[in-house]
Motif scaffolding. Structure first.
Motif, PDB file in Angstrom:
ATOM      1  N   SER A   9      44.689  48.855  51.798  1.00 18.07           N
ATOM      2  CA  SER A   9      45.770  49.779  52.130  1.00 18.07           C
ATOM      3  C   SER A   9      45.891  50.807  51.020  1.00 18.07           C
ATOM      4  O   SER A   9      45.863  50.471  49.839  1.00 18.07           O
ATOM      5  CB  SER A   9      47.089  49.032  52.275  1.00 18.07           C
ATOM      6  OG  SER A   9      47.022  48.130  53.337  1.00 18.07           O
ATOM      7  N   ARG A  58      48.941  53.925  45.462  1.00 22.55           N
ATOM      8  CA  ARG A  58      48.947  52.463  45.359  1.00 22.55           C
ATOM      9  C   ARG A  58      47.865  51.908  46.277  1.00 22.55           C
ATOM     10  O   ARG A  58      47.840  52.184  47.471  1.00 22.55           O
ATOM     11  CB  ARG A  58      50.295  51.892  45.773  1.00 22.55           C
ATOM     12  CG  ARG A  58      50.331  50.363  45.694  1.00 22.55           C
ATOM     13  CD  ARG A  58      51.620  49.794  46.212  1.00 22.55           C
ATOM     14  NE  ARG A  58      52.711  50.253  45.385  1.00 22.55           N
ATOM     15  CZ  ARG A  58      53.957  50.426  45.843  1.00 22.55           C
ATOM     16  NH1 ARG A  58      54.249  50.197  47.092  1.00 22.55           N
ATOM     17  NH2 ARG A  58      54.904  50.841  45.026  1.00 22.55           N
ATOM     18  N   THR A  91      46.213  48.417  47.762  1.00 25.83           N
ATOM     19  CA  THR A  91      46.498  47.004  47.970  1.00 25.83           C
ATOM     20  C   THR A  91      45.282  46.373  48.632  1.00 25.83           C
ATOM     21  O   THR A  91      44.823  46.821  49.688  1.00 25.83           O
ATOM     22  CB  THR A  91      47.739  46.811  48.865  1.00 25.83           C
ATOM     23  OG1 THR A  91      48.825  47.540  48.315  1.00 25.83           O
ATOM     24  CG2 THR A  91      48.110  45.346  48.954  1.00 25.83           C
ATOM     25  N   TYR A  92      44.760  45.333  47.992  1.00 26.50           N
ATOM     26  CA  TYR A  92      43.594  44.625  48.500  1.00 26.50           C
ATOM     27  C   TYR A  92      43.761  43.144  48.196  1.00 26.50           C
ATOM     28  O   TYR A  92      43.987  42.774  47.044  1.00 26.50           O
ATOM     29  CB  TYR A  92      42.319  45.175  47.849  1.00 26.50           C
ATOM     30  CG  TYR A  92      41.046  44.525  48.324  1.00 26.50           C
ATOM     31  CD1 TYR A  92      40.590  44.726  49.618  1.00 26.50           C
ATOM     32  CD2 TYR A  92      40.310  43.721  47.483  1.00 26.50           C
ATOM     33  CE1 TYR A  92      39.422  44.141  50.055  1.00 26.50           C
ATOM     34  CE2 TYR A  92      39.134  43.127  47.906  1.00 26.50           C
ATOM     35  CZ  TYR A  92      38.692  43.337  49.201  1.00 26.50           C
ATOM     36  OH  TYR A  92      37.545  42.750  49.633  1.00 26.50           O
ATOM     37  N   GLN A  93      43.696  42.318  49.213  1.00 23.29           N
ATOM     38  CA  GLN A  93      43.872  40.871  49.084  1.00 23.29           C
ATOM     39  C   GLN A  93      45.172  40.540  48.358  1.00 23.29           C
ATOM     40  O   GLN A  93      45.210  39.739  47.430  1.00 23.29           O
ATOM     41  CB  GLN A  93      42.682  40.237  48.381  1.00 23.29           C
ATOM     42  CG  GLN A  93      41.406  40.322  49.170  1.00 23.29           C
ATOM     43  CD  GLN A  93      40.235  39.663  48.467  1.00 23.29           C
ATOM     44  OE1 GLN A  93      40.304  39.367  47.279  1.00 23.29           O
ATOM     45  NE2 GLN A  93      39.172  39.441  49.205  1.00 23.29           N
ATOM     46  N   SER A  94      46.255  41.186  48.759  1.00 21.68           N
ATOM     47  CA  SER A  94      47.610  40.987  48.219  1.00 21.68           C
ATOM     48  C   SER A  94      47.736  41.322  46.736  1.00 21.68           C
ATOM     49  O   SER A  94      48.661  40.866  46.074  1.00 21.68           O
ATOM     50  CB  SER A  94      48.073  39.546  48.455  1.00 21.68           C
ATOM     51  OG  SER A  94      48.088  39.262  49.838  1.00 21.68           O
ATOM     52  N   LYS A  95      46.819  42.095  46.203  1.00 21.97           N
ATOM     53  CA  LYS A  95      46.887  42.556  44.816  1.00 21.97           C
ATOM     54  C   LYS A  95      47.042  44.064  44.818  1.00 21.97           C
ATOM     55  O   LYS A  95      46.347  44.765  45.554  1.00 21.97           O
ATOM     56  CB  LYS A  95      45.641  42.148  44.036  1.00 21.97           C
ATOM     57  CG  LYS A  95      45.491  40.658  43.904  1.00 21.97           C
ATOM     58  CD  LYS A  95      44.255  40.305  43.118  1.00 21.97           C
ATOM     59  CE  LYS A  95      44.097  38.795  43.060  1.00 21.97           C
ATOM     60  NZ  LYS A  95      42.878  38.414  42.358  1.00 21.97           N
ATOM     61  N   ARG A  96      47.976  44.554  43.986  1.00 26.21           N
ATOM     62  CA  ARG A  96      48.267  45.984  43.936  1.00 26.21           C
ATOM     63  C   ARG A  96      47.796  46.597  42.635  1.00 26.21           C
ATOM     64  O   ARG A  96      47.928  46.008  41.576  1.00 26.21           O
ATOM     65  CB  ARG A  96      49.768  46.219  44.041  1.00 26.21           C
ATOM     66  CG  ARG A  96      50.354  45.881  45.359  1.00 26.21           C
ATOM     67  CD  ARG A  96      51.831  46.195  45.342  1.00 26.21           C
ATOM     68  NE  ARG A  96      52.441  45.817  46.594  1.00 26.21           N
ATOM     69  CZ  ARG A  96      53.730  45.847  46.819  1.00 26.21           C
ATOM     70  NH1 ARG A  96      54.561  46.234  45.868  1.00 26.21           N
ATOM     71  NH2 ARG A  96      54.210  45.496  47.975  1.00 26.21           N
ATOM     72  N   LYS A  97      47.278  47.799  42.757  1.00 27.11           N
ATOM     73  CA  LYS A  97      46.944  48.634  41.603  1.00 27.11           C
ATOM     74  C   LYS A  97      47.564  49.998  41.855  1.00 27.11           C
ATOM     75  O   LYS A  97      47.327  50.610  42.890  1.00 27.11           O
ATOM     76  CB  LYS A  97      45.427  48.781  41.414  1.00 27.11           C
ATOM     77  CG  LYS A  97      44.735  47.496  41.071  1.00 27.11           C
ATOM     78  CD  LYS A  97      45.169  46.979  39.727  1.00 27.11           C
ATOM     79  CE  LYS A  97      44.494  45.662  39.425  1.00 27.11           C
ATOM     80  NZ  LYS A  97      44.935  45.070  38.194  1.00 27.11           N
ATOM     81  N   GLU A  98      48.367  50.454  40.927  1.00 28.49           N
ATOM     82  CA  GLU A  98      49.079  51.714  41.075  1.00 28.49           C
ATOM     83  C   GLU A  98      48.676  52.649  39.947  1.00 28.49           C
ATOM     84  O   GLU A  98      48.557  52.231  38.802  1.00 28.49           O
ATOM     85  CB  GLU A  98      50.578  51.437  41.028  1.00 28.49           C
ATOM     86  CG  GLU A  98      51.432  52.586  41.410  1.00 28.49           C
ATOM     87  CD  GLU A  98      52.887  52.183  41.472  1.00 28.49           C
ATOM     88  OE1 GLU A  98      53.678  52.839  40.778  1.00 28.49           O
ATOM     89  OE2 GLU A  98      53.220  51.216  42.173  1.00 28.49           O
TER      90      GLU A  98
END
Length: 52
Positions: free
Chosen positions: A7, A28, A30-37
Motif C-alpha cells: 500500500s 507511507r 505498508t508491506y506485510q503490516s510494516k510501515r515505512k514513512e
C-alpha cells in the motif's frame, strides 16, 4: 503462491507549515503490516491538496 499487498499513501503533514503556508508531502509504504514513512521533499499548499 505468495500474495502480499503493498500500500502506498501520500499525505500532508499539516502540523508543519513554512512561511509560505506550505506543508511537506509525506509517503507511507505498508508491506506485510510494516510501515515505512518518509518525506518526498515536496511542499504543497494545503488548500490545493485533495485526499481523494
Amino acid at each position: 503462491m505468495n500474495n502480499n499487498k503493498l500500500s502506498i499513501l501520500f499525505f500532508l503533514q499539516k502540523t508543519i507549515l513554512n512561511k509560505k503556508n506550505e506543508c511537506p508531502l509525506r509517503c507511507r509504504l505498508t508491506y506485510q503490516s510494516k510501515r515505512k514513512e518518509f518525506s518526498t521533499g515536496l511542499l504543497i499548499n494545503p488548500k490545493y491538496w485533495d485526499n481523494k
